[in-house]
Design a protein around this motif. Structure first.
Motif, PDB file in Angstrom:
ATOM      1  N   SER A   2       2.720  24.799  11.350  1.00 48.63           N
ATOM      2  CA  SER A   2       3.842  24.578  10.441  1.00 48.63           C
ATOM      3  C   SER A   2       5.118  25.141  11.045  1.00 48.63           C
ATOM      4  O   SER A   2       5.206  26.334  11.360  1.00 48.63           O
ATOM      5  CB  SER A   2       3.569  25.261   9.102  1.00 48.63           C
ATOM      6  N   ARG A   3       6.109  24.289  11.206  1.00 51.50           N
ATOM      7  CA  ARG A   3       7.385  24.736  11.777  1.00 51.50           C
ATOM      8  C   ARG A   3       8.373  24.990  10.646  1.00 51.50           C
ATOM      9  O   ARG A   3       9.263  24.192  10.367  1.00 51.50           O
ATOM     10  CB  ARG A   3       7.903  23.715  12.771  1.00 51.50           C
ATOM     11  N   THR A   4       8.159  26.103   9.981  1.00 48.37           N
ATOM     12  CA  THR A   4       8.989  26.474   8.844  1.00 48.37           C
ATOM     13  C   THR A   4       9.508  27.894   9.025  1.00 48.37           C
ATOM     14  O   THR A   4       8.995  28.665   9.846  1.00 48.37           O
ATOM     15  CB  THR A   4       8.199  26.397   7.529  1.00 48.37           C
ATOM     16  N   LEU A  22      11.247  22.032   9.733  1.00 51.80           N
ATOM     17  CA  LEU A  22      11.749  21.105  10.747  1.00 51.80           C
ATOM     18  C   LEU A  22      11.138  19.722  10.640  1.00 51.80           C
ATOM     19  O   LEU A  22      11.749  18.741  11.065  1.00 51.80           O
ATOM     20  CB  LEU A  22      11.490  21.663  12.148  1.00 51.80           C
ATOM     21  N   ASP A  23       9.941  19.622  10.067  1.00 50.81           N
ATOM     22  CA  ASP A  23       9.248  18.339  10.037  1.00 50.81           C
ATOM     23  C   ASP A  23       9.414  17.588   8.721  1.00 50.81           C
ATOM     24  O   ASP A  23       8.807  16.537   8.525  1.00 50.81           O
ATOM     25  CB  ASP A  23       7.771  18.551  10.361  1.00 50.81           C
ATOM     26  N   SER A  25       8.391  17.790   5.649  1.00 57.02           N
ATOM     27  CA  SER A  25       7.173  17.379   4.951  1.00 57.02           C
ATOM     28  C   SER A  25       7.406  17.131   3.471  1.00 57.02           C
ATOM     29  O   SER A  25       6.735  16.313   2.851  1.00 57.02           O
ATOM     30  CB  SER A  25       6.087  18.445   5.136  1.00 57.02           C
ATOM     31  N   PHE A  51      15.153  17.168   7.842  1.00 57.58           N
ATOM     32  CA  PHE A  51      14.662  18.526   7.640  1.00 57.58           C
ATOM     33  C   PHE A  51      14.539  18.844   6.152  1.00 57.58           C
ATOM     34  O   PHE A  51      15.289  18.313   5.327  1.00 57.58           O
ATOM     35  CB  PHE A  51      15.629  19.551   8.254  1.00 57.58           C
ATOM     36  N   LYS A 185      17.498  16.255  15.129  1.00 58.61           N
ATOM     37  CA  LYS A 185      16.271  15.553  14.734  1.00 58.61           C
ATOM     38  C   LYS A 185      15.475  15.139  15.968  1.00 58.61           C
ATOM     39  O   LYS A 185      14.254  15.338  16.042  1.00 58.61           O
ATOM     40  CB  LYS A 185      16.621  14.325  13.899  1.00 58.61           C
ATOM     41  N   THR A 188      14.262  18.281  18.351  1.00 66.33           N
ATOM     42  CA  THR A 188      13.199  19.146  17.821  1.00 66.33           C
ATOM     43  C   THR A 188      11.858  18.436  17.672  1.00 66.33           C
ATOM     44  O   THR A 188      10.861  19.059  17.323  1.00 66.33           O
ATOM     45  CB  THR A 188      13.597  19.728  16.448  1.00 66.33           C
ATOM     46  N   ARG A 189      11.803  17.134  17.945  1.00 71.31           N
ATOM     47  CA  ARG A 189      10.536  16.406  17.842  1.00 71.31           C
ATOM     48  C   ARG A 189       9.518  16.943  18.841  1.00 71.31           C
ATOM     49  O   ARG A 189       9.871  17.367  19.947  1.00 71.31           O
ATOM     50  CB  ARG A 189      10.743  14.915  18.120  1.00 71.31           C
TER      51      ARG A 189
END
Length: 202
Positions: A2-4, A22-23, A25, A51, A185, A188-189
């Motif tokens: 998780s990129r939080t 970042l993703d 969700s 985001f 965007k 950061t992928r």
């Protein structure tokens, strides 16, 4: 993974609470800084960057909006840096050009781990957008964000107005935030598993 991130920043001037995903969700963008146009720009960042953003700020707006925007940018940069982690697998480099009617802005991003900022916009912008957003703050906001996110960021306004017309400050600033959102965007992928650097670290 998780990129939080969740960052709080409390000073004698502001209390800032920032959550970043970042993703995207949850596809959630909730922003309340007390500075209307700045809220609008942060919404652009979340929406066009894909985001999740939750930003709540209580600042000394009885003085002016400077501390509120500065500290928000600092905390937002810290949140991005934390959410990126060791930056393993990210695309790293990205650029995006965004038009907004007569304005064309471009942002180029390198998630290098080394803070650097280059900013180029017209000097003849109206001094204020609304009652509480000094246009001189745009550079400072972007610089504060880039420094604390530990990224190299170039933002340029390639076209600000049609011939014979004065730049519309709202359009000029908004195009910059939208182009930044799109560049972030893409940068950061996740596209692999390695650190995208010959050094082996970012």
């Amino acid at each position: 993974m998780s990129r939080t991130s969740h960052i709080t920043r409390t000073t004698g001037e502001t209390g800032v609470d920032v959550q970043v995903g970042l993703d995207g969700s949850e596809r959630t963008v909730e922003v309340a800084t007390g500075v209307g146009f700045f809220d609008h720009m942060l919404h652009q960042l979340g929406k066009h960057g894909g985001f999740d953003l939750r930003i709540n700020v209580k600042g000394d707006l009885h003085i002016d909006s400077h501390h509120t925007m500065e500290d928000t940018a600092i905390a937002l940069g810290q949140a991005f840096a934390e959410a990126l982690g060791d930056r393993r697998g990210v695309v790293r480099f990205a650029d995006a050009s965004v038009p907004l009617d007569e304005v064309l802005a471009r942002s180029v991003v390198d998630l290098s781990g080394r803070p650097y900022m280059v900013h180029d916009e017209p000097v003849e912008l109206a001094p204020m957008i609304g009652t509480d957003y000094p246009t001189s703050m745009t550079r400072h906001i972007l610089e504060s964000f880039a420094y604390h996110a530990r990224i190299c960021l170039h933002v340029s306004v390639l076209r600000a107005a049609n011939p014979g017309q004065k730049p519309d400050a709202h359009h000029v600033v908004e195009a910059q935030f939208k182009s930044l959102a799109r560049a972030l965007k893409y940068a950061t992928r996740i596209e692999g598993e390695d650190i995208p650097s010959t050094k082996g670290v970012l």
